[in-house]
Design a protein around this motif. Structure first.
Motif, PDB file in Angstrom:
ATOM      1  N   VAL A 101       4.748   7.696 -12.266  1.00 53.39           N
ATOM      2  CA  VAL A 101       5.868   7.802 -13.207  1.00 53.39           C
ATOM      3  C   VAL A 101       7.201   7.812 -12.460  1.00 53.39           C
ATOM      4  O   VAL A 101       8.150   7.126 -12.851  1.00 53.39           O
ATOM      5  N   THR A 102       7.265   8.561 -11.364  1.00 55.96           N
ATOM      6  CA  THR A 102       8.494   8.599 -10.560  1.00 55.96           C
ATOM      7  C   THR A 102       8.824   7.217 -10.017  1.00 55.96           C
ATOM      8  O   THR A 102       9.982   6.781 -10.050  1.00 55.96           O
ATOM      9  N   GLY A 103       7.816   6.522  -9.533  1.00 54.14           N
ATOM     10  CA  GLY A 103       8.027   5.159  -9.033  1.00 54.14           C
ATOM     11  C   GLY A 103       8.482   4.216 -10.134  1.00 54.14           C
ATOM     12  O   GLY A 103       9.364   3.371  -9.906  1.00 54.14           O
ATOM     13  N   ALA A 104       7.914   4.343 -11.317  1.00 52.46           N
ATOM     14  CA  ALA A 104       8.305   3.483 -12.434  1.00 52.46           C
ATOM     15  C   ALA A 104       9.760   3.743 -12.833  1.00 52.46           C
ATOM     16  O   ALA A 104      10.521   2.805 -13.095  1.00 52.46           O
ATOM     17  N   GLY A 166      -2.707   4.586  -4.762  1.00 45.86           N
ATOM     18  CA  GLY A 166      -2.224   3.791  -3.633  1.00 45.86           C
ATOM     19  C   GLY A 166      -1.998   2.338  -4.018  1.00 45.86           C
ATOM     20  O   GLY A 166      -1.040   1.703  -3.562  1.00 45.86           O
ATOM     21  N   HIS A 167      -2.870   1.827  -4.864  1.00 47.41           N
ATOM     22  CA  HIS A 167      -2.729   0.442  -5.331  1.00 47.41           C
ATOM     23  C   HIS A 167      -1.430   0.271  -6.115  1.00 47.41           C
ATOM     24  O   HIS A 167      -0.684  -0.696  -5.897  1.00 47.41           O
ATOM     25  N   TYR A 168      -1.137   1.197  -7.025  1.00 43.73           N
ATOM     26  CA  TYR A 168       0.113   1.118  -7.781  1.00 43.73           C
ATOM     27  C   TYR A 168       1.322   1.184  -6.847  1.00 43.73           C
ATOM     28  O   TYR A 168       2.278   0.429  -7.008  1.00 43.73           O
ATOM     29  N   VAL A 169       1.277   2.083  -5.875  1.00 41.40           N
ATOM     30  CA  VAL A 169       2.390   2.205  -4.925  1.00 41.40           C
ATOM     31  C   VAL A 169       2.567   0.891  -4.163  1.00 41.40           C
ATOM     32  O   VAL A 169       3.695   0.398  -4.001  1.00 41.40           O
ATOM     33  N   ALA A 170       1.476   0.288  -3.712  1.00 43.56           N
ATOM     34  CA  ALA A 170       1.560  -0.972  -2.965  1.00 43.56           C
ATOM     35  C   ALA A 170       2.109  -2.096  -3.837  1.00 43.56           C
ATOM     36  O   ALA A 170       2.995  -2.856  -3.399  1.00 43.56           O
TER      37      ALA A 170
END
Length: 181
Positions: A101-104, A166-170
């Motif tokens: 959520v923070t990344g989005a 990790g996949h979402y972050v990548a």
């Protein structure tokens, strides 16, 4: 139409979360299981209706995963508090979603838009977390005896949360980098 049948079912699922939390805090695991099963059925039904009758909306695309996260994170938090799942797993489940959520939000602020769909790993992770919660609730209610299987299920859920997170972050890191290039 913003408040169609699928969106109404999604909102209903969100409104069921306090009931699950209340039942869990009273250690009424059978009741919590029943509410959780009903919420899960509403999730499947709202998706089916939205796709089958072409009632997909931007509101539904936002609310549906939010309702899933609210259901899973709240349940994991309370089950961790009650000692029904290990704290390390509860915090991983919650932490993964906070990172996503923070990344989005960060991506949205930087790019001005957000087109985020669930990945296969994300869907698998959500399924596994829901399955875990159902097994823990059924075991806690005395409906099944899963004590011997729970450590393995905890570990598999942990690994899937880390891998899918990790996949979402990548993926989102690549999107940010490609926008900067």
């Amino acid at each position: 139409m913003l408040l169609n049948v699928p969106n109404t079912l999604t909102i209903l699922r969100m409104l069921l979360v306090p009931g699950i939390i209340f039942a869990l805090l009273r250690e009424s695991y059978g009741i919590a299981l029943g509410i959780f099963l009903f919420a899960g059925a509403s999730d499947g039904l709202d998706g089916f209706i939205a796709r089958r009758f072409d009632q997909c909306t931007p509101l539904g695309a936002l609310l549906d995963p939010l309702a899933d996260k609210l259901l899973v994170v709240s349940s994991a938090l309370v089950l961790g508090w009650l000692g029904r799942i290990p704290w390390w797993l509860a915090t991983t489940i919650i932490g993964r979603d906070l990172v996503i959520v923070t990344g989005a939000i960060a991506y949205y602020k930087r790019a001005g838009h957000l087109e985020m769909g669930p990945s296969l790993l994300g869907k698998l992770n959500t399924f596994l977390q829901i399955f875990l919660i159902l097994v823990v609730l059924a075991d806690s209610a005395g409906i099944i005896g899963a004590v011997q299987w729970l450590p393995m299920l905890f570990f598999v859920t942990l690994v899937m949360a880390l891998v899918s997170g990790g996949h979402y972050v990548a993926v989102w890191s690549r999107k940010v980098n490609s926008r900067q290039a």
